[in-house]
Design a protein around this motif. Structure first.
Motif: not given
Length: 365
Positions: A7-11, A13-21
């Motif tokens: 997930v890219l949360r900010g322009y 920011d690094p990507f964060t690998v996380e749980d999504v639904a």
């Protein structure tokens, strides 16, 4: 259902690998695809420079390939559960350009692929806390274990093919090869100059070699020129003095076609000067500003045009490219380095630094 995604949360920011639904499974005309590999394209990374037009937070990725695990039914049901598919860009399917077999010029292309979908589209992906993620990026959001896609974006491929490596055929390699095969329709002996020996440019070189065209590859980096030469092009440093004259000498009087992947105005002007009368220059990279043209660049019938997605109908071009690969004539796999999904930021750094031509993320490793 829950799964892992980058997930890219900010322009910045690094990507964060996380749980999504995913709130709901495929509706009519949709597929749920388990992603086996997803290429990282410059267009994904350009989101960082979109001045907020591409909504965040979002799951990026638009060069996905995988296995269909569920279908929503509908007229596109020719693709079924268990099929291996390559995913490409989205299109509406019913505007005049879509009906004219030019889906890359769909009236809704920007909305569907770049700017978070149409107003009527409801976000169906959330993060672990229930916060909404932007609607699917480029029809896919394939930096994830699963992607929910429109069935019209999927192209069935032979299960014997190396599925995890096929995703870039849906955009980057499709764009370069399609420019040569569809836009230019280059044939044996046609002189062609390719500006920029990245993923798109090298795909163009491979396609030119496969058709018997004579490609000249221009780049600033010796290692990229060495790759271009390996794939059949004549290498030419972009730093060489008198570039148009050198191209004309190498192409027996001038190139018939030129493909720019750099968006460099100086190189674009050089390429136009190197074209023979009635020659065509195709632009695939988005220009960051205005493009000043030197006097005489468009004389004698020369033309310049933008090429989107290689003028491709993916369902036609992707099988052609896989057949060329099987025949040893389109070795795109030699440009790929794979990374586990957790190494998404390393893949981006390597891409930015030019250490890899085409990173491919493997969500299941």
């Amino acid at each position: 259902m829950r799964f892992r995604a980058a997930v890219l949360r900010g322009y910045t920011d690094p990507f964060t690998v996380e749980d999504v639904a995913l709130r709901a499974g495929p509706a009519a005309g949709e597929l749920l695809v388990e992603i086996k590999g997803s290429g990282m394209c410059r267009t994904d990374l350009a989101v960082r420079r979109s001045a907020g037009r591409s909504p965040l937070p979002a799951i990026l990725g638009h060069e996905g390939a995988g296995v269909v695990v569920a279908t929503g039914g509908g007229p596109e049901d020719a693709i079924g559960t268990g099929d291996h598919v390559v995913l490409s860009f989205d299109s509406c399917g019913h505007c005049p350009t879509c009906r004219a077999a030019a889906p890359a010029y769909c009236d809704s292309f920007a909305a569907l692929n770049l700017f978070g979908g149409r107003k009527e589209d409801t976000p169906r992906l959330t993060d672990a806390a229930g916060g909404a993620l932007a609607p699917r990026w480029f029809g896919q959001s394939s930096f994830a274990r699963y992607a929910l896609v429109a069935a019209r974006t999927a192209v069935r491929v032979d299960p014997a093919l190396p599925l995890a490596l096929l995703g870039p055929l849906g955009c980057g390699f499709l764009t370069g090869a399609g420019a040569v095969l569809n836009t230019f329709r280059a044939g044996p002996g046609d002189p062609l100059v390719v500006l920029g020996a990245g993923a798109v440019g090298l795909a163009a070189v491979m396609a030119a070699t496969a058709t018997g065209a004579h490609a000249v590859a221009v780049d600033r980096h010796p290692e990229r020129l060495a790759l271009a030469e390996r794939f059949g092009a004549t290498p030419l440093p972009a730093t060489a003095a008198g570039l148009p004259e050198r191209i004309r000498r190498l192409t027996d009087g001038g190139a018939r076609y030129a493909l720019d992947t750099t968006a460099d105005p100086a190189l674009i002007n050089d390429a136009l000067h190197a074209l023979r009368p009635t020659g065509t220059l195709g632009l695939v990279a988005r220009l960051p500003g205005t493009l000043p043209l030197a006097p005489g660049t468009l004389d004698r019938g020369r033309t310049v045009r933008h090429i989107c997605e290689g003028d491709a109908v993916p369902a036609l071009l992707i099988p052609r490219l896989t057949a060329l690969w099987q025949a040893g004539r389109f070795p795109f796999d030699q440009l790929i380095r794979t990374y586990p999904l957790d190494a998404v930021n390393e893949a981006e750094r390597d891409s930015d630094a030019g250490r890899v031509v085409k990173p491919v993320l493997l969500p299941d490793t």
